[in-house]
Design a protein around this motif. Structure first.
Motif, PDB file in Angstrom:
ATOM      1  N   LEU A 171       0.829  -1.211   0.000  1.00 52.63           N
ATOM      2  CA  LEU A 171       0.000   0.000   0.000  1.00 52.63           C
ATOM      3  C   LEU A 171       0.860   1.257   0.000  1.00 52.63           C
ATOM      4  O   LEU A 171       0.489   2.277  -0.595  1.00 52.63           O
ATOM      5  N   SER A 172       2.027   1.176   0.663  1.00 55.59           N
ATOM      6  CA  SER A 172       2.912   2.344   0.712  1.00 55.59           C
ATOM      7  C   SER A 172       3.386   2.734  -0.690  1.00 55.59           C
ATOM      8  O   SER A 172       3.527   3.921  -1.002  1.00 55.59           O
ATOM      9  N   VAL A 173       3.603   1.730  -1.546  1.00 58.83           N
ATOM     10  CA  VAL A 173       4.018   2.015  -2.922  1.00 58.83           C
ATOM     11  C   VAL A 173       2.873   2.638  -3.708  1.00 58.83           C
ATOM     12  O   VAL A 173       3.069   3.575  -4.480  1.00 58.83           O
ATOM     13  N   LEU A 174       1.640   2.127  -3.504  1.00 59.90           N
ATOM     14  CA  LEU A 174       0.483   2.693  -4.188  1.00 59.90           C
ATOM     15  C   LEU A 174       0.279   4.156  -3.809  1.00 59.90           C
ATOM     16  O   LEU A 174       0.056   5.015  -4.676  1.00 59.90           O
ATOM     17  N   GLU A 175       0.342   4.432  -2.511  1.00 63.00           N
ATOM     18  CA  GLU A 175       0.149   5.809  -2.057  1.00 63.00           C
ATOM     19  C   GLU A 175       1.259   6.713  -2.556  1.00 63.00           C
ATOM     20  O   GLU A 175       1.019   7.846  -2.984  1.00 63.00           O
ATOM     21  N   GLU A 176       2.506   6.186  -2.520  1.00 69.55           N
ATOM     22  CA  GLU A 176       3.639   6.982  -2.987  1.00 69.55           C
ATOM     23  C   GLU A 176       3.528   7.255  -4.488  1.00 69.55           C
ATOM     24  O   GLU A 176       3.927   8.300  -4.980  1.00 69.55           O
ATOM     25  N   MET A 177       2.946   6.269  -5.218  1.00 65.94           N
ATOM     26  CA  MET A 177       2.804   6.459  -6.655  1.00 65.94           C
ATOM     27  C   MET A 177       1.790   7.548  -6.962  1.00 65.94           C
ATOM     28  O   MET A 177       1.998   8.371  -7.870  1.00 65.94           O
ATOM     29  N   LYS A 178       0.668   7.575  -6.238  1.00 71.67           N
ATOM     30  CA  LYS A 178      -0.306   8.647  -6.455  1.00 71.67           C
ATOM     31  C   LYS A 178       0.314  10.008  -6.155  1.00 71.67           C
ATOM     32  O   LYS A 178       0.115  10.971  -6.898  1.00 71.67           O
ATOM     33  N   HIS A 202     -13.890   6.050 -24.468  1.00 70.18           N
ATOM     34  CA  HIS A 202     -12.922   5.425 -25.355  1.00 70.18           C
ATOM     35  C   HIS A 202     -12.653   4.008 -24.861  1.00 70.18           C
ATOM     36  O   HIS A 202     -13.018   3.640 -23.746  1.00 70.18           O
ATOM     37  N   SER A 203     -12.036   3.198 -25.690  1.00 72.83           N
ATOM     38  CA  SER A 203     -11.472   1.931 -25.246  1.00 72.83           C
ATOM     39  C   SER A 203      -9.966   2.034 -25.412  1.00 72.83           C
ATOM     40  O   SER A 203      -9.461   2.927 -26.101  1.00 72.83           O
ATOM     41  N   ASP A 204      -9.214   1.145 -24.785  1.00 72.02           N
ATOM     42  CA  ASP A 204      -7.750   1.243 -24.793  1.00 72.02           C
ATOM     43  C   ASP A 204      -7.162   0.425 -25.942  1.00 72.02           C
ATOM     44  O   ASP A 204      -7.524  -0.734 -26.132  1.00 72.02           O
ATOM     45  N   ASN A 205      -6.222   1.007 -26.657  1.00 70.91           N
ATOM     46  CA  ASN A 205      -5.618   0.323 -27.806  1.00 70.91           C
ATOM     47  C   ASN A 205      -4.349  -0.430 -27.388  1.00 70.91           C
ATOM     48  O   ASN A 205      -3.270  -0.261 -27.953  1.00 70.91           O
ATOM     49  N   ASP A 206      -4.512  -1.300 -26.371  1.00 65.54           N
ATOM     50  CA  ASP A 206      -3.398  -2.113 -25.886  1.00 65.54           C
ATOM     51  C   ASP A 206      -3.914  -3.518 -25.633  1.00 65.54           C
ATOM     52  O   ASP A 206      -5.007  -3.889 -26.051  1.00 65.54           O
ATOM     53  N   PHE A 207      -3.112  -4.344 -24.958  1.00 71.00           N
ATOM     54  CA  PHE A 207      -3.572  -5.673 -24.566  1.00 71.00           C
ATOM     55  C   PHE A 207      -4.274  -5.631 -23.208  1.00 71.00           C
ATOM     56  O   PHE A 207      -5.327  -6.241 -23.020  1.00 71.00           O
ATOM     57  N   LEU A 208      -3.690  -4.891 -22.258  1.00 73.26           N
ATOM     58  CA  LEU A 208      -4.227  -4.870 -20.892  1.00 73.26           C
ATOM     59  C   LEU A 208      -3.827  -3.567 -20.229  1.00 73.26           C
ATOM     60  O   LEU A 208      -2.725  -3.055 -20.451  1.00 73.26           O
ATOM     61  N   THR A 209      -4.741  -3.024 -19.415  1.00 72.94           N
ATOM     62  CA  THR A 209      -4.469  -1.795 -18.666  1.00 72.94           C
ATOM     63  C   THR A 209      -4.648  -2.050 -17.182  1.00 72.94           C
ATOM     64  O   THR A 209      -5.614  -2.698 -16.769  1.00 72.94           O
ATOM     65  N   VAL A 210      -3.713  -1.555 -16.384  1.00 71.06           N
ATOM     66  CA  VAL A 210      -3.822  -1.610 -14.915  1.00 71.06           C
ATOM     67  C   VAL A 210      -3.841  -0.178 -14.413  1.00 71.06           C
ATOM     68  O   VAL A 210      -2.907   0.587 -14.661  1.00 71.06           O
ATOM     69  N   LEU A 211      -4.931   0.186 -13.728  1.00 71.58           N
ATOM     70  CA  LEU A 211      -5.140   1.576 -13.305  1.00 71.58           C
ATOM     71  C   LEU A 211      -5.143   1.702 -11.791  1.00 71.58           C
ATOM     72  O   LEU A 211      -5.847   0.973 -11.092  1.00 71.58           O
ATOM     73  N   LEU A 212      -4.371   2.657 -11.312  1.00 70.07           N
ATOM     74  CA  LEU A 212      -4.394   3.056  -9.907  1.00 70.07           C
ATOM     75  C   LEU A 212      -5.145   4.369  -9.823  1.00 70.07           C
ATOM     76  O   LEU A 212      -4.794   5.329 -10.504  1.00 70.07           O
ATOM     77  N   GLN A 213      -6.230   4.413  -9.026  1.00 71.30           N
ATOM     78  CA  GLN A 213      -6.976   5.659  -8.864  1.00 71.30           C
ATOM     79  C   GLN A 213      -7.072   6.023  -7.388  1.00 71.30           C
ATOM     80  O   GLN A 213      -6.999   5.159  -6.521  1.00 71.30           O
ATOM     81  N   ASP A 214      -7.235   7.304  -7.127  1.00 73.91           N
ATOM     82  CA  ASP A 214      -7.356   7.726  -5.735  1.00 73.91           C
ATOM     83  C   ASP A 214      -8.808   7.604  -5.273  1.00 73.91           C
ATOM     84  O   ASP A 214      -9.633   6.959  -5.920  1.00 73.91           O
ATOM     85  N   HIS A 215      -9.126   8.255  -4.163  1.00 71.88           N
ATOM     86  CA  HIS A 215     -10.419   8.065  -3.512  1.00 71.88           C
ATOM     87  C   HIS A 215     -11.547   8.878  -4.140  1.00 71.88           C
ATOM     88  O   HIS A 215     -12.717   8.688  -3.796  1.00 71.88           O
ATOM     89  N   ILE A 216     -11.236   9.775  -5.055  1.00 75.84           N
ATOM     90  CA  ILE A 216     -12.258  10.707  -5.544  1.00 75.84           C
ATOM     91  C   ILE A 216     -13.232  10.047  -6.507  1.00 75.84           C
ATOM     92  O   ILE A 216     -14.437  10.301  -6.486  1.00 75.84           O
ATOM     93  N   GLY A 217     -12.757   9.178  -7.365  1.00 78.52           N
ATOM     94  CA  GLY A 217     -13.647   8.488  -8.289  1.00 78.52           C
ATOM     95  C   GLY A 217     -13.971   9.319  -9.512  1.00 78.52           C
ATOM     96  O   GLY A 217     -13.399  10.381  -9.759  1.00 78.52           O
ATOM     97  N   GLY A 218     -14.925   8.818 -10.312  1.00 81.42           N
ATOM     98  CA  GLY A 218     -15.292   9.468 -11.559  1.00 81.42           C
ATOM     99  C   GLY A 218     -15.155   8.536 -12.753  1.00 81.42           C
ATOM    100  O   GLY A 218     -15.730   8.789 -13.810  1.00 81.42           O
ATOM    101  N   LEU A 219     -14.422   7.433 -12.575  1.00 82.22           N
ATOM    102  CA  LEU A 219     -14.271   6.458 -13.648  1.00 82.22           C
ATOM    103  C   LEU A 219     -15.565   5.666 -13.814  1.00 82.22           C
ATOM    104  O   LEU A 219     -16.139   5.187 -12.849  1.00 82.22           O
ATOM    105  N   GLN A 220     -16.017   5.549 -15.065  1.00 84.27           N
ATOM    106  CA  GLN A 220     -17.221   4.783 -15.371  1.00 84.27           C
ATOM    107  C   GLN A 220     -16.953   3.849 -16.544  1.00 84.27           C
ATOM    108  O   GLN A 220     -16.203   4.183 -17.466  1.00 84.27           O
TER     109      GLN A 220
END
Length: 302
Positions: A100-107, A175-193
């Motif tokens: 979790l420390s890495v996730l928080e540090e990354m944000k 949009h959709s992503d033009n890759d094979f796979l996406t991994v997303l880290l998001q904070d607490h605010i949200g908005g992704l649908q």
């Protein structure tokens, strides 16, 4: 004012904005309380999805605890990954091994840096996810990795400032992503649908979770078994919203390797649905096409 005058006005406004070199951050620093008309989001004539009922569905959350210690647990996870990839095209993973420390540090790092440390963790997780996806297809666990799906990793940090008039604009258009796979880290605010059964579904942030979604190229090589679905980010009064998207693909310039439906998945009843393409050609087509409300995959359908 006619339509031509309106277009000319918007173009002039855009040129003037670009020439300031200040970007959206410059507008925020200036303390604006109105969204400039340049950023107003026009109703999408292609988008007939409903914004109602988006509380009735929740994307799958997959717990990766002890996945390498318990074969029966791994089999259960593979089944869940398979179902999520075939129906939603999205899922979240928890207990994925990244502290979790890495996730928080990354944000926080979107405002500074920690990218190299984070990349190492994400690459390890990505290889595990490709193993699970391969098994979900009934293939050898190294099949997708050996195809080169995890050869390249690109990361983009998103910084969405608080918006004074979120009803007039979007954080990111659909949009959709033009890759094979996406991994997303998001904070607490949200908005992704995510678009699911013709409704926009909120992906509610979960502490310590990472959002995973299937990209166009994975839908192409699985011959539509796994779904690359459209998603968007709403603007918000609250901010800044921070997210970090990591895209798995082959980003080697000049790579001439062709990708088409995996032969082991094809049969007389399931013939190939897509033409072969290189990753660079697919990317170039997506850039040229732009966000016009249609999927780039349609161009490659047989």
């Amino acid at each position: 004012m006619g339509s031509t005058d309106t277009i000319d006005s918007i173009l002039s406004e855009r040129i003037a904005f670009d020439e300031t070199k200040a970007g959206v951050k410059g507008l925020v620093d200036a303390g604006i309380n109105k969204v400039p008309s340049l950023f107003h989001h026009q109703p999408d004539r292609f988008d007939k999805a409903s914004n109602l009922g988006n509380k009735n569905h929740v994307i799958p959350v997959i717990d990766l605890t002890d996945i390498d210690k318990d074969p029966s647990k791994r089999h259960e996870i593979v089944d869940t990954v398979k179902e999520a990839s075939e129906t939603w095209g999205f899922f979240q993973v928890v207990n994925h091994g990244i502290p979790l420390s890495v996730l928080e540090e990354m944000k926080n790092g979107v405002k500074r840096d920690i990218l190299l440390k984070y990349k190492k963790h994400i690459m390890e997780l990505g290889i595990l996810l490709f193993e699970l996806l391969s098994e979900a297809l009934g293939l050898n666990q190294n099949h997708l990795k050996d195809m080169g799906c995890a050869e390249g990793l690109a990361a983009i940090g998103h910084y969405y400032p608080a918006c004074p008039e979120p009803q007039l604009t979007m954080g990111t258009a659909k949009h959709s992503d033009n890759d094979f796979l996406t991994v997303l880290l998001q904070d607490h605010i949200g908005g992704l649908q995510v678009l699911y059964q013709d409704k926009w579904i909120d992906i509610t942030p979960a502490h310590g979770a990472l959002v995973v979604n299937i990209g166009d190229l994975l839908q192409l090589i699985t011959n539509d078994r796994f779904k690359s679905v459209e998603h968007r980010v709403l603007a918000n009064h609250v901010g800044p919203r921070i997210s970090v998207a990591c895209f798995f693909s082959t980003f080697v310039r000049g790579n001439s390797k062709l990708y088409g439906p995996i032969k082991e998945l094809l049969s007389e009843d399931n013939p190939p649905k897509y033409k072969e393409t290189t990753v660079s050609d697919y990317d170039a087509y997506c850039v040229a096409k732009g966000l016009d409300g249609t999927s780039a995959l349609a161009h490659y359908r047989i």
